[in-house]
Design a protein around this motif. Structure first.
Motif, PDB file in Angstrom:
ATOM      1  N   THR A 110       2.131   7.767  14.885  1.00 54.38           N
ATOM      2  CA  THR A 110       3.500   7.290  14.775  1.00 54.38           C
ATOM      3  C   THR A 110       4.238   7.563  16.076  1.00 54.38           C
ATOM      4  O   THR A 110       3.951   8.561  16.747  1.00 54.38           O
ATOM      5  CB  THR A 110       4.208   7.963  13.584  1.00 54.38           C
ATOM      6  OG1 THR A 110       5.531   7.449  13.449  1.00 54.38           O
ATOM      7  CG2 THR A 110       4.278   9.467  13.743  1.00 54.38           C
ATOM      8  N   SER A 140      -5.469  -3.125  10.375  1.00 54.77           N
ATOM      9  CA  SER A 140      -4.474  -3.673   9.463  1.00 54.77           C
ATOM     10  C   SER A 140      -3.597  -2.532   8.971  1.00 54.77           C
ATOM     11  O   SER A 140      -4.072  -1.405   8.785  1.00 54.77           O
ATOM     12  CB  SER A 140      -5.152  -4.349   8.267  1.00 54.77           C
ATOM     13  OG  SER A 140      -4.194  -4.723   7.291  1.00 54.77           O
ATOM     14  N   THR A 141      -2.320  -2.845   8.755  1.00 52.96           N
ATOM     15  CA  THR A 141      -1.389  -1.858   8.200  1.00 52.96           C
ATOM     16  C   THR A 141      -1.153  -2.106   6.722  1.00 52.96           C
ATOM     17  O   THR A 141      -0.165  -1.626   6.156  1.00 52.96           O
ATOM     18  CB  THR A 141      -0.043  -1.907   8.956  1.00 52.96           C
ATOM     19  OG1 THR A 141       0.498  -3.236   8.870  1.00 52.96           O
ATOM     20  CG2 THR A 141      -0.223  -1.517  10.411  1.00 52.96           C
ATOM     21  N   GLU A 166       5.870   3.606   6.710  1.00 49.73           N
ATOM     22  CA  GLU A 166       4.523   3.197   6.328  1.00 49.73           C
ATOM     23  C   GLU A 166       3.643   4.410   6.041  1.00 49.73           C
ATOM     24  O   GLU A 166       2.797   4.383   5.129  1.00 49.73           O
ATOM     25  CB  GLU A 166       3.918   2.338   7.437  1.00 49.73           C
ATOM     26  CG  GLU A 166       4.576   0.970   7.570  1.00 49.73           C
ATOM     27  CD  GLU A 166       4.119   0.223   8.802  1.00 49.73           C
ATOM     28  OE1 GLU A 166       3.938  -1.011   8.708  1.00 49.73           O
ATOM     29  OE2 GLU A 166       3.959   0.870   9.858  1.00 49.73           O
ATOM     30  N   CYS A 168       1.829   5.284   2.336  1.00 47.07           N
ATOM     31  CA  CYS A 168       0.430   5.674   2.181  1.00 47.07           C
ATOM     32  C   CYS A 168       0.304   6.991   1.415  1.00 47.07           C
ATOM     33  O   CYS A 168      -0.515   7.117   0.499  1.00 47.07           O
ATOM     34  CB  CYS A 168      -0.229   5.789   3.557  1.00 47.07           C
ATOM     35  SG  CYS A 168      -1.932   6.386   3.511  1.00 47.07           S
ATOM     36  N   LEU A 191      -4.824   1.308   3.890  1.00 49.33           N
ATOM     37  CA  LEU A 191      -4.552   2.652   4.401  1.00 49.33           C
ATOM     38  C   LEU A 191      -4.899   3.715   3.364  1.00 49.33           C
ATOM     39  O   LEU A 191      -5.487   4.752   3.697  1.00 49.33           O
ATOM     40  CB  LEU A 191      -3.076   2.770   4.792  1.00 49.33           C
ATOM     41  CG  LEU A 191      -2.600   1.892   5.958  1.00 49.33           C
ATOM     42  CD1 LEU A 191      -1.107   2.058   6.167  1.00 49.33           C
ATOM     43  CD2 LEU A 191      -3.354   2.215   7.241  1.00 49.33           C
ATOM     44  N   ARG A 224      -7.513   3.022  10.757  1.00 52.93           N
ATOM     45  CA  ARG A 224      -7.380   1.823   9.932  1.00 52.93           C
ATOM     46  C   ARG A 224      -6.206   0.960  10.404  1.00 52.93           C
ATOM     47  O   ARG A 224      -6.274  -0.279  10.359  1.00 52.93           O
ATOM     48  CB  ARG A 224      -7.171   2.245   8.467  1.00 52.93           C
ATOM     49  CG  ARG A 224      -6.838   1.115   7.510  1.00 52.93           C
ATOM     50  CD  ARG A 224      -7.982   0.146   7.356  1.00 52.93           C
ATOM     51  NE  ARG A 224      -7.597  -1.000   6.524  1.00 52.93           N
ATOM     52  CZ  ARG A 224      -8.392  -2.002   6.203  1.00 52.93           C
ATOM     53  NH1 ARG A 224      -9.652  -2.006   6.649  1.00 52.93           N
ATOM     54  NH2 ARG A 224      -7.973  -2.986   5.458  1.00 52.93           N
ATOM     55  N   ALA A 225      -5.131   1.599  10.854  1.00 57.53           N
ATOM     56  CA  ALA A 225      -3.936   0.855  11.264  1.00 57.53           C
ATOM     57  C   ALA A 225      -4.194  -0.028  12.473  1.00 57.53           C
ATOM     58  O   ALA A 225      -3.456  -1.001  12.700  1.00 57.53           O
ATOM     59  CB  ALA A 225      -2.790   1.822  11.549  1.00 57.53           C
ATOM     60  N   ARG A 226      -5.229   0.253  13.253  1.00 54.02           N
ATOM     61  CA  ARG A 226      -5.548  -0.620  14.395  1.00 54.02           C
ATOM     62  C   ARG A 226      -6.090  -1.958  13.925  1.00 54.02           C
ATOM     63  O   ARG A 226      -6.013  -2.947  14.656  1.00 54.02           O
ATOM     64  CB  ARG A 226      -6.573   0.063  15.289  1.00 54.02           C
ATOM     65  CG  ARG A 226      -6.057   1.355  15.922  1.00 54.02           C
ATOM     66  CD  ARG A 226      -7.135   2.024  16.754  1.00 54.02           C
ATOM     67  NE  ARG A 226      -6.656   3.286  17.327  1.00 54.02           N
ATOM     68  CZ  ARG A 226      -7.388   4.091  18.078  1.00 54.02           C
ATOM     69  NH1 ARG A 226      -8.660   3.762  18.339  1.00 54.02           N
ATOM     70  NH2 ARG A 226      -6.893   5.211  18.542  1.00 54.02           N
ATOM     71  N   LEU A 241       2.000   3.004  13.217  1.00 61.20           N
ATOM     72  CA  LEU A 241       2.654   3.096  11.916  1.00 61.20           C
ATOM     73  C   LEU A 241       4.026   3.734  12.069  1.00 61.20           C
ATOM     74  O   LEU A 241       4.209   4.691  12.830  1.00 61.20           O
ATOM     75  CB  LEU A 241       1.811   3.933  10.940  1.00 61.20           C
ATOM     76  CG  LEU A 241       0.448   3.380  10.535  1.00 61.20           C
ATOM     77  CD1 LEU A 241      -0.274   4.362   9.635  1.00 61.20           C
ATOM     78  CD2 LEU A 241       0.598   2.037   9.834  1.00 61.20           C
ATOM     79  N   ILE A 257      -6.029   7.066   8.704  1.00 62.99           N
ATOM     80  CA  ILE A 257      -5.133   5.904   8.616  1.00 62.99           C
ATOM     81  C   ILE A 257      -4.744   5.390   9.990  1.00 62.99           C
ATOM     82  O   ILE A 257      -4.397   4.217  10.148  1.00 62.99           O
ATOM     83  CB  ILE A 257      -3.885   6.227   7.765  1.00 62.99           C
ATOM     84  CG1 ILE A 257      -3.041   7.316   8.419  1.00 62.99           C
ATOM     85  CG2 ILE A 257      -4.291   6.652   6.360  1.00 62.99           C
ATOM     86  CD1 ILE A 257      -1.753   7.612   7.653  1.00 62.99           C
ATOM     87  N   SER A 258      -4.779   6.276  11.016  1.00 65.17           N
ATOM     88  CA  SER A 258      -4.483   5.769  12.364  1.00 65.17           C
ATOM     89  C   SER A 258      -5.590   4.832  12.838  1.00 65.17           C
ATOM     90  O   SER A 258      -5.315   3.818  13.502  1.00 65.17           O
ATOM     91  CB  SER A 258      -4.305   6.935  13.339  1.00 65.17           C
ATOM     92  OG  SER A 258      -5.501   7.685  13.438  1.00 65.17           O
TER      93      SER A 258
END
Length: 694
Positions: A515, A555-556, A523, A527, A561, A551-553, A519, A548-549
């Motif tokens: 963050t 999709s968010t 967001e 999660c 997540l 995964r966020a690359r 994200l 989640i970081s």
């Protein structure tokens, strides 16, 4: 007009007065004017002493060092003027003559002794002590300045004070250092003044004797009677104001900062020592028994001390008065019920509330043995360690609208649970309820058969192997389970910020990659709320954020997540549902699971199952039935499926079987022993579904 007058006085009047003091040393003044100036000098000394007694902290009289210099110079100028009149005219005004006759009388020796005693008191006792205190205070104040400045900066950075308050506190620290430094030097003025008084008096004595005998042709006795009387009178009339200023110096430098003046501190602190005053009175009266001592003075003083102590309030009365005063001040400081602050506080919706009926208030009264508040505080820590979030403060209050012996739990103002806790009763769970008289009920957390029985039957219930739970435990257990179910609703944005900052303190790189990009804090909150909604603890935030970081690359998407975080926590999640290393699993029949996989469809709210409603109903009903049949054997199963199905299936079964956890195969890990507890299957209409096994 008043402001303009004050400006003129400060800019013209006071500088002119200081210059006039210097002029007074060289310009002769009539004896009448000298009398007026001597009276002014004495008045100034008394005024300074009274102000020193009344200030609550030394900085309230910060001009004192400069004023001490001016007052000392003024007194020395009067000494010079008086010396001129004594030696030239043999008369220095009515004031000096009166002091000479009244104090000295007919004996010059007595006058000199009194004068020397006053000088010793001022020079040896008061001035030396005040100078030493000022020196030590100046050193300690300068040494403490860096620490005080750091404390001010820390309070400013933490938000305890604003910038204006910080500036004011820094100015006070600097002013305190300047004041004690100035007092260290000003104390030398007083010491020098005492020495100058001795020298001036000796000069007057010798000079007067020489002038009277040599110049005026007087006899030695007449010269001594005239000039020595005036010299000693001049020394006394100047030494008394000097002694008052020395006392003022000592009071100022030894004064501790309090909220009272010196008189108030003395009365307050002695008033708190009623027993000490009583003991002192007894001791003084006991001295009257010594044969060689006079009895009346000691009896009068000792009796007066006992009467004074008797008139003072006792310790209990003082404590009660202090508490009453604090309560009155608190009520006075409270804003009006109609003020915007109070109204804003009243309309605020608390995240978590516990409402009690009127007859349950005793549970929170610690003075009468109520321990509910203490248990709630301990519960907050326990749940924080279990769930990984900081539980909001539980606002406990009474609600007259609730029926008797009823409590209610609210989450964001909505009642989500309610229970009963009748006074004088305990809750008994188990087979013992069938053998005891009481009110049948259901245990509020697990819905077990239970009964409220009278408290005096507790021993009998325990003898029958019944589980006995007191009222406070019932409420706290119910509250704990409610918080677990609604943990996702209790996780606010500020709570997430607090958790993120805690991780940043130990793993800054993890947070930097998470963050505010890719994200946002919102967001991340969504999660974490998704994990809590499925009963997953979020204590291992480092691994959650790492997952989640990554995964966020890609999709968010919220579901993606949550699934990424679950895969990272998979072994821990599976272990939380295992018992003794054994995990009892339910699975879908392979053809049914394949059919569900083929029915997956993406949507705006996440992946959904595009199935016939009748088939969906049968799947949900069968999953709930198999789960209940396994639970009746004494174990808690979990439903295991393919990872893409986990989230949609969880949405389907959470309404009919909220206690049934849904795990993906990838979350099981290899550290548990898996036991097949049942298979969920949906046969064509008319056929029997697969039964639970094992």
């Amino acid at each position: 007009m008043k402001t303009a007058r004050s400006v003129r006085m400060s800019q013209i009047g006071i500088p002119a007065a200081v210059v006039a003091v210097v002029v007074l040393m060289v310009v002769p003044v009539p004896s009448m004017v000298l009398d007026l100036l001597l009276a002014l000098n004495l008045t100034l000394a008394v005024l300074v002493l009274l102000v020193a007694l009344r200030v609550t902290r030394p900085l309230d009289f910060a001009v004192f060092p400069s004023l001490l210099l001016v007052a000392t110079l003024f007194r020395l100028a009067l000494n010079v003027s008086a010396t001129r009149l004594v030696l030239v005219d043999g008369f220095a005004g009515k004031v000096i003559e009166a002091f000479g006759h009244v104090v000295v009388g007919s004996s010059i020796v007595v006058g000199l002794v009194i004068f020397l005693i006053l000088v010793v008191i001022q020079f040896v006792v008061i001035t030396n002590g005040a100078g030493r205190v000022a020196e030590v205070a100046a050193r300690f104040t300068l040494d403490a300045m860096p620490g005080k400045q750091m404390a001010i900066d820390a309070d400013l950075n933490s938000g305890l004070i604003d910038e204006a308050q910080a500036r004011q506190r820094r100015a006070d620290v600097a002013a305190e250092a300047d004041f004690y430094g100035a007092m260290d030097g000003a104390s030398k003025f007083v010491k020098g003044d005492a020495i100058a008084a001795i020298v001036i008096t000796l000069v007057n004595l010798i000079g007067g004797l020489v002038i009277g005998v040599v110049q005026n042709g007087q006899a030695v006795g007449d010269a001594v009677a005239t000039y020595s009387l005036l010299s000693v009178g001049d020394g006394l009339v100047s030494q008394i104001p000097a002694l008052l200023l020395s006392m003022s110096t000592g009071i100022i430098v030894t004064r501790a900062a309090t909220d009272r003046d010196m008189g108030g501190d003395i009365l307050h602190q002695f008033g708190a020592q009623r027993g000490a005053i009583q003991l002192a009175g007894v001791v003084i009266m006991g001295l009257a028994l010594v044969p060689s001592l006079p009895k009346l003075p000691f009896l009068l003083v000792g009796g007066g001390a006992l009467v004074l102590a008797r008139s003072m309030p006792k310790l209990e009365e003082r404590e009660a008065a202090r508490k009453a005063q604090e309560a009155a001040e608190a009520r006075r400081d409270e804003p009006s019920p109609d003020s915007p602050e109070v109204l804003a506080q009243d309309i605020r919706v608390e995240p978590l509330e516990l409402e009690l009926a009127f007859d349950l208030i005793g549970l929170v009264d610690a003075d009468n043995g109520g321990d509910l508040l203490g248990r709630v505080k301990a519960l907050r820590r326990k749940l924080a360690m279990e769930l990984g979030i900081v539980i909001p403060l539980v606002r406990t209050r009474d609600n007259l609208d609730l029926p008797s012996h009823t409590y209610a739990i609210r989450v964001h103002g909505v009642e989500v649970a309610r229970g009963e806790a009748p006074a004088g009763h305990v809750l008994v769970i188990g087979d013992a309820v069938h053998h005891l008289d009481g009110t049948p009920t259901r245990e509020p957390v697990f819905g077990l058969e239970a009964k409220w029985v009278a408290a005096h039957l507790r021993g009998r219930a325990e003898a029958l192997d019944g589980t006995v739970v007191d009222r406070s435990s019932v409420i706290t257990t119910h509250l704990a389970e409610t918080v677990r179910r609604h943990a996702a609703d209790l996780l606010g944005r500020e709570d997430v910020k607090l958790l993120v900052d805690a991780v940043r303190a130990t793993h800054p790189q993890v947070v930097d990659e998470l963050t505010p990009s890719p994200l946002s804090l919102g967001e991340v909150q969504r999660c974490l709320k998704g994990l809590l909604a499925e009963g997953v603890a979020i204590r291992d935030l480092v691994r959650i954020f790492e997952a989640i970081s990554l995964r966020a690359r890609v999709s968010t998407d919220a579901d993606g997540l949550v699934e990424a975080a679950r895969l990272a926590l998979g072994p821990a999640i599976a272990a939380s549902h295992a018992a003794g290393g054994d995990l009892h699993v339910l699975t879908f029949e392979p053809r049914l699971e394949q059919r569900l996989l083929e029915a997956l469809r993406p949507s705006e709210s996440g992946v959904q199952l595009a199935l016939d409603p009748f088939l969906v109903e049968r799947v949900v009903t069968e999953a709930a039935r198999v789960s209940r049949s396994v639970e009746e054997t004494g174990v808690q199963p979990v439903l295991v499926c393919a990872q893409p199905l986990r989230r949609p299936v969880r949405r389907l079964v959470e309404s009919t079987a909220p206690q049934l956890a849904v795990l993906a195969y990838q979350e099981l890990g290899g550290h548990l022993r898996l036991t097949t507890a049942g298979v969920v299957d949906v046969e064509p209409a008319g056929a029997s579904p697969v039964q639970a096994v094992g």
